[in-house]
Scaffold this motif. Structure first.
Motif, mmCIF file in Angstrom:
data_model
loop_
_atom_site.group_PDB
_atom_site.id
_atom_site.type_symbol
_atom_site.label_atom_id
_atom_site.label_comp_id
_atom_site.label_asym_id
_atom_site.label_seq_id
_atom_site.Cartn_x
_atom_site.Cartn_y
_atom_site.Cartn_z
ATOM 1 N N UNK A 28 0.736 -1.234 -0.030
ATOM 2 C CA UNK A 28 0.107 -0.141 0.073
ATOM 3 C C UNK A 28 0.776 1.322 0.169
ATOM 4 N N UNK A 29 1.951 1.310 0.499
ATOM 5 C CA UNK A 29 2.758 2.519 0.922
ATOM 6 C C UNK A 29 3.999 2.393 0.088
ATOM 7 N N UNK A 30 4.105 1.645 -1.020
ATOM 8 C CA UNK A 30 5.225 1.512 -1.903
ATOM 9 C C UNK A 30 5.310 2.940 -3.058
ATOM 10 N N UNK A 31 6.439 3.154 -3.431
ATOM 11 C CA UNK A 31 6.466 4.324 -4.404
ATOM 12 C C UNK A 31 5.999 3.838 -5.705
ATOM 13 N N UNK A 32 4.964 4.692 -6.447
ATOM 14 C CA UNK A 32 4.360 4.236 -7.394
ATOM 15 C C UNK A 32 5.418 4.315 -8.734
#
Length: 152
Positions: free
Chosen positions: A43-47
């Motif tokens: 959910x918090x990964x860098x797009x």
């Protein structure tokens, strides 16, 4: 998989503190915690730099292994319980075959000889105990593993 550091960034990290943290994490994290960490990480990964498919597959494989180890541990625990119960029943059955027979054996001190006719068998303190009827009418107990002679 990302590494989570639980140490203060201003304090130099020693090997012993790293080992104690790893030990604490291994003792407290379960499969639910693993899934929460995985979903939070996704959910918090860098797009602009998403997690590599290989990393995702590796994490899912780790989760699958964890699940299988938990299932195996549960199965081994159930097997142990069943085998313990089977062993107790087997020993009681062996003891019941001695009812009415003359039995001799040494007491827990290893010196005193106890002899008598087996009157009953019961499970006490984790061992089958034979109740021996003495010639004077009194009852003495003898553990099955203390038997030295069976007659009649």
């Amino acid at each position: 998989m990302s590494t989570i550091s639980a140490t203060n960034p201003t304090t130099p990290r020693t090997q012993s503190s790293s080992q104690s943290i790893t030990s604490a994490v291994n003792q407290t994290l379960g499969k639910d915690d693993f899934l929460k960490l995985l979903t939070t990480e996704m959910r918090n990964q860098d797009p602009l730099q998403p997690m590599d498919n290989k990393d995702t597959i590796a994490q899912l494989a780790q989760f699958s292994s964890l699940e299988q180890m938990n299932n195996l541990a549960t199965s081994v625990g159930d097997l142990k319980t069943s085998l313990t119960s089977f062993m107790q029943q087997s020993l009681l059955t062996q003891g019941s075959a001695l009812i009415g027979k003359q039995v001799s054996g040494r007491d827990t001190d290893g010196v005193t000889v106890i002899s008598g006719i087996v009157d009953s068998v019961q499970w006490l303190n984790g061992n089958p105990q034979l109740s021996l009827l003495q010639t004077d009418g009194s009852l003495k107990t003898l553990e099955m593993n203390q038997i030295t002679d069976v007659s009649k």
